[in-house]
Write a protein that holds these residues in place. Structure first.
Motif, PDB file in Angstrom:
ATOM      1  N   LEU A 101      81.600  34.118 -43.125  1.00  9.85           N
ATOM      2  CA  LEU A 101      81.090  32.751 -43.155  1.00  9.85           C
ATOM      3  C   LEU A 101      80.457  32.383 -41.823  1.00  9.85           C
ATOM      4  O   LEU A 101      79.363  31.798 -41.792  1.00  9.85           O
ATOM      5  CB  LEU A 101      82.222  31.776 -43.491  1.00  9.85           C
ATOM      6  N   MET A 102      81.136  32.710 -40.714  1.00  9.82           N
ATOM      7  CA  MET A 102      80.578  32.345 -39.411  1.00  9.82           C
ATOM      8  C   MET A 102      79.283  33.088 -39.147  1.00  9.82           C
ATOM      9  O   MET A 102      78.356  32.529 -38.556  1.00  9.82           O
ATOM     10  CB  MET A 102      81.592  32.594 -38.286  1.00  9.82           C
ATOM     11  N   ASN A 103      79.175  34.324 -39.589  1.00 15.85           N
ATOM     12  CA  ASN A 103      77.909  35.030 -39.455  1.00 15.85           C
ATOM     13  C   ASN A 103      76.812  34.324 -40.238  1.00 15.85           C
ATOM     14  O   ASN A 103      75.692  34.180 -39.757  1.00 15.85           O
ATOM     15  CB  ASN A 103      78.070  36.497 -39.889  1.00 15.85           C
ATOM     16  N   ALA A 104      77.146  33.816 -41.424  1.00  9.89           N
ATOM     17  CA  ALA A 104      76.161  33.055 -42.211  1.00  9.89           C
ATOM     18  C   ALA A 104      75.782  31.766 -41.493  1.00  9.89           C
ATOM     19  O   ALA A 104      74.590  31.444 -41.362  1.00  9.89           O
ATOM     20  CB  ALA A 104      76.711  32.749 -43.600  1.00  9.89           C
ATOM     21  N   TYR A 105      76.789  31.016 -41.021  1.00  8.13           N
ATOM     22  CA  TYR A 105      76.500  29.779 -40.292  1.00  8.13           C
ATOM     23  C   TYR A 105      75.674  30.061 -39.036  1.00  8.13           C
ATOM     24  O   TYR A 105      74.758  29.292 -38.714  1.00  8.13           O
ATOM     25  CB  TYR A 105      77.789  29.055 -39.895  1.00  8.13           C
TER      26      TYR A 105
END
Length: 153
Positions: A130-134
Motif C-alpha cells: 500500500l505504501m509503495n502505491a501511495y
C-alpha cells in the motif's frame, strides 16, 4: 512547472479503495508504530517527500524520539535502538519495496517468518505494498508535503 492532477478529486472511488486498504492495515492488529516505521522506510527508499513528512509527523506524535527517526535509514547499523520486530519489519520493507532488484530471496522470507506469524507477515506485506502505491501516487501527482505548506503560510 504546471500543476498536476489531484487524484483524490479525479478518481475518488480509487482513492477511497486505497483508504479502505489503509483502514484494514490499521485494524489488522499490527502495532501502529511498527507499521508507521515500515511506511517511513518505504517512503525513504522511494524518495516520497509527502509521505516522509506525514509519517515522520505521525511517529513523533506517537512518542517516537527524533533520534530514532533519524536512524531509520541506517537501522541495521543502529545497534539495539530498534527491537527485533522493528528490524525484521524494516528489512522486509526494504526487500519487498526493491522487489525488482531483490526478487525477495528465500533468506529474507525465512528471517521475517521467524519473527512474524503468517497473518502478521501477510498484513505487513499488504501495508508495504500500500505504501509503495501511495508513494507512486504522491510522487506522480506531486502532493505537497505539510512542511512546505507550513513554510508558505
Amino acid at each position: 512547472m504546471s500543476e498536476r492532477l489531484n487524484y483524490n478529486h479525479v478518481a475518488p472511488a480509487g482513492a477511497k479503495a486505497l483508504g479502505g486498504v489503509y483502514g484494514y492495515v490499521m485494524q489488522s492488529g499490527l502495532p501502529t508504530t511498527l507499521v508507521n516505521l515500515a511506511y517511513l522506510r518505504v517512503s525513504q527508499i522511494n524518495n516520497c517527500a509527502y509521505c516522509l513528512d506525514m509519517h515522520t509527523r505521525d511517529l513523533i506524535k506517537s512518542g517516537v524520539k527524533i533520534e530514532k527517526l533519524a536512524l531509520v535509514q541506517a537501522w541495521a547499523e543502529a545497534g539495539g535502538l530498534f527491537d527485533e520486530r522493528e528490524r525484521a519489519a524494516l528489512a522486509w520493507a526494504e526487500t519487498v519495496t526493491r522487489v525488482a532488484e531483490t526478487n525477495v530471496p528465500d533468506e529474507a522470507y525465512q528471517a521475517a517468518r521467524k519473527v512474524f506469524s503468517e497473518r502478521e507477515l501477510v498484513d505487513l506485506t499488504i501495508a508495504i505494498s500500500l505504501m509503495n502505491a501511495y508513494n507512486r501516487m504522491s510522487i506522480s501527482f506531486r502532493n505537497t508535503p505539510q512542511a512546505v505548506l507550513e513554510k508558505a503560510a
